[in-house]
Design a protein around this motif. Structure first.
Motif, mmCIF file in Angstrom:
data_model
loop_
_atom_site.group_PDB
_atom_site.id
_atom_site.type_symbol
_atom_site.label_atom_id
_atom_site.label_comp_id
_atom_site.label_asym_id
_atom_site.label_seq_id
_atom_site.Cartn_x
_atom_site.Cartn_y
_atom_site.Cartn_z
ATOM 1 N N GLU A 274 0.837 -1.197 0.000
ATOM 2 C CA GLU A 274 0.000 0.000 0.000
ATOM 3 C C GLU A 274 0.878 1.255 0.000
ATOM 4 O OE1 GLU A 274 -3.209 -0.063 -0.263
ATOM 5 O OE2 GLU A 274 -3.712 -2.136 0.264
ATOM 6 N N THR A 275 0.521 2.222 -0.838
ATOM 7 C CA THR A 275 1.213 3.513 -0.867
ATOM 8 C C THR A 275 0.160 4.622 -0.759
ATOM 9 O OG1 THR A 275 1.189 3.413 -3.293
ATOM 10 C CG2 THR A 275 3.215 2.702 -2.189
ATOM 11 N N PRO A 276 -0.339 4.891 0.430
ATOM 12 C CA PRO A 276 -1.412 5.877 0.601
ATOM 13 C C PRO A 276 -0.972 7.277 0.168
ATOM 14 C CG PRO A 276 -1.090 4.538 2.579
ATOM 15 C CD PRO A 276 0.069 4.275 1.702
ATOM 16 N N ALA A 277 -1.907 8.002 -0.428
ATOM 17 C CA ALA A 277 -1.621 9.373 -0.879
ATOM 18 C C ALA A 277 -1.326 10.275 0.316
ATOM 19 C CB ALA A 277 -2.798 9.906 -1.685
ATOM 20 N N ILE A 278 -2.057 10.080 1.399
ATOM 21 C CA ILE A 278 -1.801 10.818 2.645
ATOM 22 C C ILE A 278 -1.229 9.823 3.633
ATOM 23 C CG2 ILE A 278 -2.820 12.155 4.512
ATOM 24 C CD1 ILE A 278 -4.998 13.028 2.553
ATOM 25 N N PHE A 279 0.005 10.070 4.071
ATOM 26 C CA PHE A 279 0.685 9.037 4.855
ATOM 27 C C PHE A 279 0.594 9.282 6.360
ATOM 28 C CE2 PHE A 279 4.240 6.632 6.609
ATOM 29 C CZ PHE A 279 4.001 5.399 6.035
ATOM 30 N N GLY A 280 1.179 10.323 6.863
ATOM 31 C CA GLY A 280 1.149 10.560 8.304
ATOM 32 C C GLY A 280 2.200 9.742 9.017
ATOM 33 N N ALA A 281 1.818 8.569 9.508
ATOM 34 C CA ALA A 281 2.741 7.694 10.231
ATOM 35 C C ALA A 281 2.360 6.244 9.962
ATOM 36 C CB ALA A 281 2.707 7.980 11.732
ATOM 37 N N ILE A 282 3.326 5.350 10.120
ATOM 38 C CA ILE A 282 3.094 3.929 9.834
ATOM 39 C C ILE A 282 1.952 3.378 10.683
ATOM 40 C CG2 ILE A 282 4.122 1.623 9.921
ATOM 41 C CD1 ILE A 282 6.860 3.029 9.470
ATOM 42 N N GLY A 283 1.915 3.747 11.947
ATOM 43 C CA GLY A 283 0.917 3.215 12.869
ATOM 44 C C GLY A 283 -0.515 3.517 12.478
ATOM 45 N N TYR A 284 -0.734 4.537 11.658
ATOM 46 C CA TYR A 284 -2.089 4.880 11.237
ATOM 47 C C TYR A 284 -2.738 3.765 10.437
ATOM 48 C CZ TYR A 284 -0.972 9.792 12.349
ATOM 49 O OH TYR A 284 -0.606 10.956 12.972
ATOM 50 N N PHE A 285 -1.943 2.884 9.854
ATOM 51 C CA PHE A 285 -2.467 1.871 8.943
ATOM 52 C C PHE A 285 -2.610 0.495 9.593
ATOM 53 C CE2 PHE A 285 -0.161 5.160 6.663
ATOM 54 C CZ PHE A 285 -1.199 5.690 5.922
ATOM 55 N N TYR A 286 -2.451 0.459 10.912
ATOM 56 C CA TYR A 286 -2.616 -0.767 11.689
ATOM 57 C C TYR A 286 -3.665 -0.556 12.778
ATOM 58 C CZ TYR A 286 1.800 -2.739 9.865
ATOM 59 O OH TYR A 286 2.810 -3.250 9.077
ATOM 60 N N ASP A 287 -4.534 -1.566 12.975
ATOM 61 C CA ASP A 287 -5.431 -1.531 14.134
ATOM 62 C C ASP A 287 -4.629 -1.655 15.427
ATOM 63 O OD1 ASP A 287 -7.800 -1.296 12.695
ATOM 64 O OD2 ASP A 287 -7.998 -3.473 12.448
ATOM 65 N N ASP A 288 -3.646 -2.551 15.402
ATOM 66 C CA ASP A 288 -2.808 -2.812 16.577
ATOM 67 C C ASP A 288 -1.366 -2.576 16.173
ATOM 68 O OD1 ASP A 288 -1.350 -3.756 18.717
ATOM 69 O OD2 ASP A 288 -2.179 -5.784 18.685
ATOM 70 N N PHE A 289 -0.776 -1.489 16.688
ATOM 71 C CA PHE A 289 0.612 -1.155 16.358
ATOM 72 C C PHE A 289 1.410 -0.965 17.648
ATOM 73 C CE2 PHE A 289 4.010 1.537 14.385
ATOM 74 C CZ PHE A 289 4.387 0.655 13.391
ATOM 75 N N ARG A 290 1.097 -1.811 18.624
ATOM 76 C CA ARG A 290 1.816 -1.705 19.897
ATOM 77 C C ARG A 290 3.298 -1.992 19.690
ATOM 78 N NH1 ARG A 290 -1.067 -6.615 22.969
ATOM 79 N NH2 ARG A 290 -2.731 -5.960 21.548
ATOM 80 N N GLN A 291 4.115 -1.445 20.568
ATOM 81 C CA GLN A 291 5.558 -1.628 20.460
ATOM 82 C C GLN A 291 5.928 -3.098 20.638
ATOM 83 O OE1 GLN A 291 7.816 1.068 22.864
ATOM 84 N NE2 GLN A 291 9.724 -0.063 22.662
ATOM 85 N N VAL A 292 6.851 -3.567 19.820
ATOM 86 C CA VAL A 292 7.364 -4.935 19.930
ATOM 87 C C VAL A 292 8.484 -4.948 20.957
ATOM 88 C CG1 VAL A 292 8.467 -6.835 18.683
ATOM 89 C CG2 VAL A 292 6.758 -5.411 17.537
ATOM 90 N N SER A 293 8.413 -5.864 21.908
ATOM 91 C CA SER A 293 9.415 -5.915 22.972
ATOM 92 C C SER A 293 10.625 -6.741 22.571
ATOM 93 C CB SER A 293 8.804 -6.521 24.237
ATOM 94 O OG SER A 293 8.553 -7.908 24.041
#
Length: 221
Positions: free
Chosen positions: A182-201
């Protein structure tokens, strides 16, 4: 609207797009920490060995989020300099080296924590698929790709779930093939495109590596 439920979902979608490489016995290289769960799904699907690319952005001393370079782990660490940023910001050589040394220390911490005595995957002569959970500016990824290229892969492939169009075009010349779902026209941040983007430990990274040993296995059906 999000595109992926979580990193595992993104990895499964990416694996389908990479299925053409299954017969070529690729190696999968993940950027920790967020890229590891994504890459794990791809490695499992392709029956490929997985390893890490330990790369750190070298940020400006006064603006750490802006990359003036990147450093990548290896027998001799590879440093990529963004000379335009260095010159524009007036960063002296000793200032650059100080930040670089700090990031090298973090790379060493991660190498000991994540990899330890785990055998490293051989890249020379292989199809190397480099994976992250997404790309924003691409500065760190560019450093990783240039370092991997120096290790002599037969083909260098970049595969990510999401990134801006301009970043993808900038990175296309660094690789032999590029897959971005996916290459969205309006990007913002990677986390915007995930329901769950919690930090990986750290522990999640270690657990995934233990589950996927550094050798080829039978591909998942």
């Amino acid at each position: 609207m999000s595109l992926f439920r979580n990193r595992q979902d993104a990895g499964r979608q990416l694996a389908k797009a990479l299925s053409v490489y299954k017969s070529r016995h690729p190696v999968v290289l993940a950027l920790p920490r967020g890229g590891v769960p994504v890459a794990a799904e791809v490695a499992s699907s392709l029956g490929a060995p997985i390893d890490l690319v330990l790369v750190r952005k070298i940020g400006l001393p006064t603006q750490p989020e802006l990359a003036m370079g990147a450093v990548v782990d290896g027998g001799a660490p590879i440093v990529v300099r963004n000379n335009d940023v260095i010159f524009a910001a007036g960063v002296a050589a000793d200032e650059f080296d100080a930040v670089c040394d700090m990031e090298l220390a973090e790379i060493e911490r991660r190498r000991q924590r994540y990899i330890g005595d785990r055998p490293r995957v051989e890249i020379a002569g292989k199809v190397a698929i480099v994976i992250d959970d997404g790309i924003a500016t691409g500065a760190t990824m560019k450093g990783a790709l240039r370092a991997i290229r120096k290790r002599g892969p037969e083909e260098l492939v970049l595969a990510v779930p999401v990134a801006p169009v301009e970043t993808i075009e900038d990175l296309r010349g660094e690789v032999d093939a590029l897959i971005c779902l996916e290459t969205p026209a309006i990007f913002g941040a990677i986390g915007y495109f995930y329901d769950d983007f919690r930090q990986v430990s750290d522990n999640e990274v270690i657990a995934i590596l233990r589950r996927l040993p550094p050798k080829r296995s039978s591909p998942a059906a």
